[in-house]
Design a protein around this motif. Structure first.
Motif, PDB file in Angstrom:
ATOM      1  N   PHE A  90      45.279   5.627 -12.687  1.00 44.69           N
ATOM      2  CA  PHE A  90      44.305   6.697 -12.928  1.00 44.69           C
ATOM      3  C   PHE A  90      42.945   6.124 -13.315  1.00 44.69           C
ATOM      4  O   PHE A  90      41.895   6.568 -12.814  1.00 44.69           O
ATOM      5  N   LEU A  91      42.935   5.130 -14.175  1.00 47.43           N
ATOM      6  CA  LEU A  91      41.676   4.529 -14.606  1.00 47.43           C
ATOM      7  C   LEU A  91      41.013   3.750 -13.471  1.00 47.43           C
ATOM      8  O   LEU A  91      39.783   3.749 -13.337  1.00 47.43           O
ATOM      9  N   LEU A  92      41.813   3.090 -12.636  1.00 49.49           N
ATOM     10  CA  LEU A  92      41.241   2.380 -11.496  1.00 49.49           C
ATOM     11  C   LEU A  92      40.633   3.356 -10.499  1.00 49.49           C
ATOM     12  O   LEU A  92      39.547   3.097  -9.928  1.00 49.49           O
ATOM     13  N   ALA A  93      41.316   4.484 -10.291  1.00 48.58           N
ATOM     14  CA  ALA A  93      40.744   5.505  -9.411  1.00 48.58           C
ATOM     15  C   ALA A  93      39.456   6.074  -9.991  1.00 48.58           C
ATOM     16  O   ALA A  93      38.498   6.371  -9.254  1.00 48.58           O
ATOM     17  N   ARG A  94      39.408   6.192 -11.295  1.00 51.58           N
ATOM     18  CA  ARG A  94      38.170   6.665 -11.938  1.00 51.58           C
ATOM     19  C   ARG A  94      37.026   5.689 -11.711  1.00 51.58           C
ATOM     20  O   ARG A  94      35.877   6.096 -11.485  1.00 51.58           O
ATOM     21  N   LEU A  95      37.307   4.381 -11.749  1.00 56.93           N
ATOM     22  CA  LEU A  95      36.265   3.391 -11.472  1.00 56.93           C
ATOM     23  C   LEU A  95      35.754   3.513 -10.049  1.00 56.93           C
ATOM     24  O   LEU A  95      34.544   3.451  -9.796  1.00 56.93           O
ATOM     25  N   ILE A  96      36.692   3.704  -9.122  1.00 62.00           N
ATOM     26  CA  ILE A  96      36.286   3.809  -7.717  1.00 62.00           C
ATOM     27  C   ILE A  96      35.454   5.064  -7.479  1.00 62.00           C
ATOM     28  O   ILE A  96      34.455   5.054  -6.736  1.00 62.00           O
ATOM     29  N   ILE A  97      35.815   6.170  -8.123  1.00 60.30           N
ATOM     30  CA  ILE A  97      35.099   7.433  -7.902  1.00 60.30           C
ATOM     31  C   ILE A  97      33.682   7.360  -8.471  1.00 60.30           C
ATOM     32  O   ILE A  97      32.717   7.804  -7.832  1.00 60.30           O
ATOM     33  N   GLN A  98      33.541   6.781  -9.666  1.00 61.65           N
ATOM     34  CA  GLN A  98      32.236   6.744 -10.301  1.00 61.65           C
ATOM     35  C   GLN A  98      31.371   5.577  -9.817  1.00 61.65           C
ATOM     36  O   GLN A  98      30.208   5.454 -10.207  1.00 61.65           O
ATOM     37  N   CYS A  99      31.936   4.707  -8.992  1.00 67.09           N
ATOM     38  CA  CYS A  99      31.199   3.521  -8.530  1.00 67.09           C
ATOM     39  C   CYS A  99      30.147   3.915  -7.491  1.00 67.09           C
ATOM     40  O   CYS A  99      30.431   4.665  -6.544  1.00 67.09           O
ATOM     41  N   ASP A 100      28.944   3.408  -7.664  1.00 65.83           N
ATOM     42  CA  ASP A 100      27.850   3.631  -6.721  1.00 65.83           C
ATOM     43  C   ASP A 100      27.876   2.531  -5.667  1.00 65.83           C
ATOM     44  O   ASP A 100      27.817   1.334  -6.010  1.00 65.83           O
ATOM     45  N   PRO A 101      27.991   2.879  -4.370  1.00 68.71           N
ATOM     46  CA  PRO A 101      28.045   1.832  -3.337  1.00 68.71           C
ATOM     47  C   PRO A 101      26.830   0.896  -3.350  1.00 68.71           C
ATOM     48  O   PRO A 101      26.929  -0.262  -2.954  1.00 68.71           O
ATOM     49  N   THR A 102      25.720   1.371  -3.845  1.00 70.95           N
ATOM     50  CA  THR A 102      24.517   0.528  -3.852  1.00 70.95           C
ATOM     51  C   THR A 102      24.463  -0.369  -5.083  1.00 70.95           C
ATOM     52  O   THR A 102      23.620  -1.270  -5.146  1.00 70.95           O
ATOM     53  N   ARG A 103      25.316  -0.102  -6.057  1.00 65.63           N
ATOM     54  CA  ARG A 103      25.294  -0.899  -7.294  1.00 65.63           C
ATOM     55  C   ARG A 103      26.734  -1.083  -7.784  1.00 65.63           C
ATOM     56  O   ARG A 103      27.271  -0.280  -8.516  1.00 65.63           O
ATOM     57  N   ILE A 104      27.376  -2.163  -7.304  1.00 63.95           N
ATOM     58  CA  ILE A 104      28.777  -2.433  -7.645  1.00 63.95           C
ATOM     59  C   ILE A 104      28.850  -3.041  -9.043  1.00 63.95           C
ATOM     60  O   ILE A 104      28.169  -4.030  -9.326  1.00 63.95           O
ATOM     61  N   PRO A 105      29.634  -2.462  -9.949  1.00 67.48           N
ATOM     62  CA  PRO A 105      29.754  -3.009 -11.323  1.00 67.48           C
ATOM     63  C   PRO A 105      30.625  -4.271 -11.318  1.00 67.48           C
ATOM     64  O   PRO A 105      31.842  -4.206 -11.509  1.00 67.48           O
ATOM     65  N   MET A 106      30.015  -5.413 -11.125  1.00 66.22           N
ATOM     66  CA  MET A 106      30.751  -6.664 -10.982  1.00 66.22           C
ATOM     67  C   MET A 106      31.519  -7.040 -12.250  1.00 66.22           C
ATOM     68  O   MET A 106      32.630  -7.577 -12.172  1.00 66.22           O
ATOM     69  N   LEU A 107      30.925  -6.786 -13.433  1.00 62.70           N
ATOM     70  CA  LEU A 107      31.632  -7.119 -14.674  1.00 62.70           C
ATOM     71  C   LEU A 107      32.915  -6.307 -14.836  1.00 62.70           C
ATOM     72  O   LEU A 107      33.954  -6.826 -15.242  1.00 62.70           O
ATOM     73  N   SER A 108      32.830  -5.019 -14.503  1.00 58.13           N
ATOM     74  CA  SER A 108      34.034  -4.181 -14.595  1.00 58.13           C
ATOM     75  C   SER A 108      35.068  -4.595 -13.567  1.00 58.13           C
ATOM     76  O   SER A 108      36.281  -4.609 -13.851  1.00 58.13           O
ATOM     77  N   VAL A 109      34.615  -4.941 -12.363  1.00 59.92           N
ATOM     78  CA  VAL A 109      35.552  -5.403 -11.336  1.00 59.92           C
ATOM     79  C   VAL A 109      36.223  -6.699 -11.781  1.00 59.92           C
ATOM     80  O   VAL A 109      37.434  -6.887 -11.615  1.00 59.92           O
ATOM     81  N   LEU A 110      35.416  -7.624 -12.350  1.00 62.59           N
ATOM     82  CA  LEU A 110      35.990  -8.872 -12.847  1.00 62.59           C
ATOM     83  C   LEU A 110      36.981  -8.602 -13.979  1.00 62.59           C
ATOM     84  O   LEU A 110      38.040  -9.262 -14.073  1.00 62.59           O
ATOM     85  N   ALA A 111      36.671  -7.631 -14.836  1.00 61.19           N
ATOM     86  CA  ALA A 111      37.593  -7.285 -15.914  1.00 61.19           C
ATOM     87  C   ALA A 111      38.922  -6.775 -15.361  1.00 61.19           C
ATOM     88  O   ALA A 111      40.003  -7.126 -15.872  1.00 61.19           O
ATOM     89  N   TRP A 112      38.844  -5.969 -14.330  1.00 58.65           N
ATOM     90  CA  TRP A 112      40.070  -5.459 -13.708  1.00 58.65           C
ATOM     91  C   TRP A 112      40.871  -6.595 -13.071  1.00 58.65           C
ATOM     92  O   TRP A 112      42.106  -6.616 -13.165  1.00 58.65           O
ATOM     93  N   VAL A 113      40.196  -7.526 -12.439  1.00 59.18           N
ATOM     94  CA  VAL A 113      40.902  -8.655 -11.822  1.00 59.18           C
ATOM     95  C   VAL A 113      41.639  -9.467 -12.881  1.00 59.18           C
ATOM     96  O   VAL A 113      42.806  -9.843 -12.718  1.00 59.18           O
ATOM     97  N   ILE A 114      40.964  -9.729 -14.001  1.00 62.65           N
ATOM     98  CA  ILE A 114      41.608 -10.485 -15.086  1.00 62.65           C
ATOM     99  C   ILE A 114      42.789  -9.718 -15.656  1.00 62.65           C
ATOM    100  O   ILE A 114      43.865 -10.288 -15.922  1.00 62.65           O
ATOM    101  N   LEU A 115      42.616  -8.412 -15.844  1.00 57.34           N
ATOM    102  CA  LEU A 115      43.692  -7.613 -16.420  1.00 57.34           C
ATOM    103  C   LEU A 115      44.902  -7.561 -15.495  1.00 57.34           C
ATOM    104  O   LEU A 115      46.058  -7.733 -15.946  1.00 57.34           O
TER     105      LEU A 115
END
Length: 445
Positions: A90-115
Motif C-alpha cells: 500500500f505504501l509503495l503504491a502511494r509513492l508511485i501515485i504521488q510521484c511526479d514523472p518530471t521529478r523522481i524522488p531518488m532518496l525515497s526510491v533508494l530508501a525503498w531499495v534498501i528496505l
C-alpha cells in the motif's frame, strides 16, 4: 579437577552395572550408545540422558525463549509477514501515485531499495538459521532501517530528491511486524517507539504552508506504529498462553504419583547423583581407582552417599501436591501449602484432579490482580455416621487473597464438588472455601 566434575573425561563401558541401570533402564532403553571407543564427558552424556530437564522450571522457559518462532508461533509469524507485506505494498503504491514523472524522488526510491533488500536478506537468513533471528542480524537490520528513515524523512523538509510525504519510513513498521515472532516483544516495541517518536518529531517541527498537509503525515506515523505494536501485543499474549498450557500439562503429570514421592526435578537430581556413584563404582571395579581411596575421592563418595540418603528421606515427606506447586512456574509464587501430615497423598485421582484444577482456575482467572491461594489440609477428623469406618475424614481449607466470589468461574465450583462437600464464604472480600474431604483409609488397603 576431580574425576566427577562436569568436564572430566569418563570412559563408558557396556558392562557397567549399578543403580542407574535399574533406574534409567537397560542399554536398549537409553538414548546414547552403550559402548563407545572414545572417551566421553559427563557434559556430553547428560543432555542425552536427561532430556526432561529442559521441561521444568527455568530450563523450560529458556528452551522456549530460545525458539521464539516455535510451538505454533510459526503460523502466527506467517500471518504477520503477510499483513506487513500488504501494508508495504500500500505504501509503495502511494509513492508511485504521488510521484511526479518530471521529478523522481531518488532518496525515497533508494530508501525503498534498501528496505526491500534488508527484508529479503533477513527472511532468507532466518530460513537458513532454522527460523531464528540472531541478535547481530537484528541489530544490522535496525541499522539499515535507520538509514531508510533518514533517507525518506527529509522529504518533510523539502530536500530535493525525496518524496513529498514519507512512504519508506512507515514501511519500516511493516518490516518490524513481519519479524515480531522472531525476537522478544520488548525489543520490537522499543524499535517501534523509536520510529514513532522520530516521525512525530519531524511532523511537529516541519514548517508548513498548508495545514492540510498534516493529515498524511499523521496517517503515515499511525501506519508505522500501530501494526507492530498490535502484533507485539498479540504475540506476547500467545506466548504466555503457550507457556501456561505447557506448565499445566507438566503439573498434571504429578497427579498419578504415589502418596509420597520425589518430584520430577528431584528425580533428575537423583539420576545425576546415581551417574556419579555408578562412575565411581565402575572405576573401582575396573581398577582405574586404587584402593584405599585417596582423601579427595573418599570425600566425594561420602558426599554422594549423604545426598542419596537425603533424597530417599525427602521422598517420604513430600506429596504430589507439594511437587505440583513448587515445580510450577505459575503456581509456585502465589500458592502456599500447609500439609504436615501429607494428607494430599490420600486423595483419589478424581479428587486430585479437582483440587489441582481448582487452584489453577482461581489463579488463572485473576493472575493480573495479585491473587494468591493458601491451602491447609487436616487435621484428621473422627468418623461419624454409618458406613464411614473405612474412610478417613479431614478438612481442606482454601483461603484466597484478591479473589471475589463473583469472579469465580462455574467450572471452578464443579471441580470443588469433585473433592467433597463444601461451604464457601466471603468474609473479607476474598473467597474462602471449607471442604470436607472423605478418602479411603490406607490401613484397609
Amino acid at each position: 579437577m576431580t574425576p566427577f566434575s562436569d568436564t572430566a573425561p569418563i570412559a563408558t563401558h557396556p558392562r557397567a552395572r549399578g543403580v542407574g541401570s535399574r533406574l534409567l533402564g537397560g542399554s536398549a532403553e537409553r538414548s546414547w550408545p552403550p559402548a563407545a571407543a572414545d572417551r566421553r564427558t559427563r557434559a556430553d552424556l547428560l543432555p542425552l540422558r536427561f532430556p526432561r530437564t529442559i521441561l521444568r522450571g527455568h530450563g523450560r522457559v529458556a528452551v522456549f525463549r530460545s525458539d521464539q518462532n516455535g510451538l505454533g508461533a510459526r503460523h502466527l509469524g506467517i500471518g504477520m509477514s503477510i499483513s506487513g507485506a500488504f501494508i508495504a505494498l500500500f505504501l509503495l503504491a502511494r509513492l508511485i501515485i504521488q510521484c511526479d514523472p518530471t521529478r523522481i524522488p531518488m532518496l525515497s526510491v533508494l530508501a525503498w531499495v534498501i528496505l526491500l533488500a534488508t527484508a529479503v536478506t533477513v527472511h532468507c537468513a532466518v530460513r537458513k538459521l532454522a527460523s531464528r533471528l540472531p541478535l547481530w542480524l537484528f541489530l544490522a537490520a535496525l541499522g539499515a532501517c535507520a538509514v531508510v528513515v533518514a533517507l525518506d524523512l527529509p522529504g518533510s523538509w523539502g530536500v530535493a530528491g525525496a518524496a513529498a510525504f514519507p512512504t519508506a519510513a512507515p514501511a519500516v513498521g511493516a518490516f518490524l511486524l513481519s519479524i515480531v515472532t522472531l525476537r522478544e516483544t520488548g525489543e520490537i516495541t522499543l524499535a517501534t517507539v523509536a520510529l514513532g517518536l522520530t516521525m512525530s518529531a519531524v511532523t511537529l517541527f516541519e514548517a508548513r504552508e498548508d495545514l492540510l498537509t498534516l493529515g498524511p503525515d499523521i496517517l503515515s506515523t499511525a501506519l508505522a506504529v500501530a501494526p507492530p505494536l498490535v502484533g507485539a501485543s498479540v504475540v506476547q499474549a500467545f506466548r504466555r498462553m503457550v507457556q501456561r498450557e505447557l506448565d499445566l500439562v507438566l503439573v498434571q503429570s504429578t497427579v498419578s504419583q504415589p502418596r509420597f514421592a520425589v518430584g520430577m526435578l528431584a528425580s533428575e537430581q537423583l539420576a545425576r547423583l546415581d551417574f556419579d556413584a555408578e562412575t565411581l563404582l565402575d572405576d573401582v571395579a575396573q581398577g582405574r581407582t586404587a584402593l584405599p581411596l585417596v582423601p579427595s575421592t573418599a570425600t566425594t563418595a561420602a558426599s554422594l552417599a549423604t545426598q542419596l540418603r537425603l533424597h530417599l528421606i525427602k521422598g517420604r515427606t513430600e506429596t504430589w501436591l507439594h511437587h505440583a506447586i513448587t515445580e510450577s512456574e505459575f503456581l509456585g509464587p502465589v500458592v502456599t501449602l500447609n500439609d504436615p501430615a501429607g494428607l494430599a497423598g490420600l486423595l483419589s485421582p478424581p479428587q486430585r484432579d479437582g483440587l489441582l484444577l481448582t487452584i489453577w482456575l482461581l489463579i488463572g482467572d485473576t493472575a493480573r490482580s495479585g491473587a494468591s491461594v493458601c491451602l491447609r489440609l487436616g487435621p484428621i477428623s473422627p468418623p461419624h455416621g454409618v458406613g464411614v469406618q473405612r474412610k478417613v475424614l479431614f478438612p481442606i481449607e482454601l483461603t484466597t487473597t484478591g479473589v471475589s466470589r463473583r469472579r469465580v468461574d462455574p467450572e471452578t465450583w464443579q471441580a470443588i464438588r469433585a473433592i467433597g462437600p463444601h461451604v464457601d464464604s466471603n468474609p473479607t472480600g476474598s473467597l474462602r472455601v471449607d471442604i470436607e474431604c472423605s478418602v479411603d483409609n490406607p490401613a484397609d488397603a
